[in-house]
Design an enzyme around this catalytic site. Structure first.
Site, PDB file in Angstrom:
ATOM      1  N   ASP A  54     -43.958 -43.845 -19.736  1.00 28.09           N
ATOM      2  CA  ASP A  54     -43.375 -44.790 -19.866  1.00 28.09           C
ATOM      3  C   ASP A  54     -41.895 -45.213 -18.881  1.00 28.09           C
ATOM      4  O   ASP A  54     -41.348 -44.165 -19.000  1.00 28.09           O
ATOM      5  CB  ASP A  54     -42.975 -45.264 -21.284  1.00 28.09           C
ATOM      6  CG  ASP A  54     -44.310 -45.399 -22.229  1.00 28.09           C
ATOM      7  OD1 ASP A  54     -45.610 -45.376 -21.787  1.00 28.09           O
ATOM      8  OD2 ASP A  54     -44.147 -45.335 -23.397  1.00 28.09           O
ATOM      9  N   ARG A  55     -41.615 -46.440 -18.797  1.00 24.24           N
ATOM     10  CA  ARG A  55     -40.606 -46.780 -18.031  1.00 24.24           C
ATOM     11  C   ARG A  55     -39.265 -46.273 -18.885  1.00 24.24           C
ATOM     12  O   ARG A  55     -38.403 -45.632 -18.191  1.00 24.24           O
ATOM     13  CB  ARG A  55     -40.492 -48.000 -17.972  1.00 24.24           C
ATOM     14  CG  ARG A  55     -39.213 -48.702 -17.375  1.00 24.24           C
ATOM     15  CD  ARG A  55     -39.271 -50.419 -17.283  1.00 24.24           C
ATOM     16  NE  ARG A  55     -38.029 -50.907 -16.664  1.00 24.24           N
ATOM     17  CZ  ARG A  55     -37.885 -52.065 -15.781  1.00 24.24           C
ATOM     18  NH1 ARG A  55     -39.158 -53.011 -16.172  1.00 24.24           N
ATOM     19  NH2 ARG A  55     -36.923 -52.581 -15.357  1.00 24.24           N
TER      20      ARG A  55
END
Length: 324
Positions: free
Chosen positions: A142-143
């Site tokens: 994930d970012r």
């Protein structure tokens, strides 16, 4: 034009014959290749072969005369900003002729999307290190998650690593700081998940096992330390790979991850701690494409180091990468 014998390289280990031809003769159609195989004009080590034959390094592929199509001009290697080269090089925690492993900072997306112009995938030319091949992503995180991100340095290695992820031959270990203390302190979370919505605003939610879109999801967890019942340091090992799996499973335990902007937002954020996701891809263990297994670990990001210090958690030294 004449018959040629081409030796299969290490990077082409276990590639299908039709995909091998696609690399070397991209203008040859599948139908034309099937005819060449059917009539015995294509052979592997002197034996007839079909398009699904898996090749091994050192084998000789007999290639009959094939009209050459006009080759397109090779794409120029993009010019990479020197600042991007320095930034990406600083992320490298391990590199050899086959793989590169990065310690991605929190907040940097792995791939592009709506409104995202700067991401790891767009900066991979900075990590060629003289190779003709651009590194390739083989998985994502994930970012807002920091930590280890694995890259393949050639197409053949990318295929091997992708297969290792599909067959669960890659062990992933995450560290998280969560709000509260889980009960029991160790265990396995067996909770199906489902997607709600699509695009950047989509969520992953807990699902019933009999729901049509429910996906099997398993996470092993262990409490490494805790500050009373206020916060805990968890070690998480996803046994499946669903979107936001660890974040939703921690919320389902009643201990959402500190700073999670999507899950567990009903729990007040403790004062004095960074409002950033406290989830870190700490370690990877995987089959190395050249043999043996590679074990790599990544140091905590600054905001998690500060939280560990404030809570009295001791992470210890980060071990060096080892191939065994």
């Amino acid at each position: 034009m004449s018959v040629v014998q081409i030796t299969v390289t290490e990077d082409e280990n276990e590639i299908r014959l039709d995909r091998w031809f696609r690399r070397h003769y991209p203008h040859l159609t599948q139908g034309a290749l099937q005819k060449l195989c059917r009539t015995g004009q294509v052979r592997v080590d002197g034996k007839r072969a079909d398009t699904s034959t898996r090749l091994l390094p050192g084998q000789a592929v007999r290639v009959p005369p094939i009209p050459q199509a006009a080759k397109p001009a090779p794409a120029p290697v993009p010019v990479v900003d020197e600042r991007d080269v320095k930034e990406m090089t600083r992320m490298v925690v391990y590199r050899d002729d086959h793989v590169i492993v990065l310690n991605k900072p929190s907040g940097l997306p792995v791939q592009g999307g709506p409104g995202i112009t700067r991401h790891v995938d767009g900066l991979l030319d900075a990590l060629r290190f003289g190779s003709e091949h651009r590194p390739r992503l083989v998985h994502r995180i994930d970012r807002d998650t920091s930590g280890l991100l694995l890259l393949a340095r050639t197409p053949g290695v990318a295929a091997k690593l992708a297969a290792a992820f599909r067959t669960r031959d890659v062990r992933k270990l995450y560290w998280a700081v969560v709000i509260g203390r889980p009960t029991p302190p160790d265990g396995v979370i067996d909770l199906p998940l489902a997607r709600l919505g699509a695009g950047p605003g989509s969520l992953t939610i807990a699902a019933q096992r009999d729901e049509d879109d429910a996906a099997h999801a398993l996470t092993e967890y262990a409490t490494r330390d805790s500050a009373g019942r206020k916060m805990s340091w968890l070690e998480l090992s996803p046994m499946t790979g669903r979107m936001h799996q660890l974040r939703v499973h921690c919320e389902a335990l009643g201990t959402p991850i500190l700073g999670d902007p999507k899950y567990g937002v009903e729990v007040p954020h403790p004062d004095g701690f960074a409002e950033r996701l406290h989830l870190h891809a700490r370690a990877l263990e995987l089959p190395h494409p050249a043999g043996g297994r590679l074990v790599v670990a990544a140091e905590l990001p600054p905001h998690m180091r500060e939280t560990f210090k404030a809570l009295g958690f001791t992470a210890g030294a980060t071990p060096a990468a080892v191939r065994r």
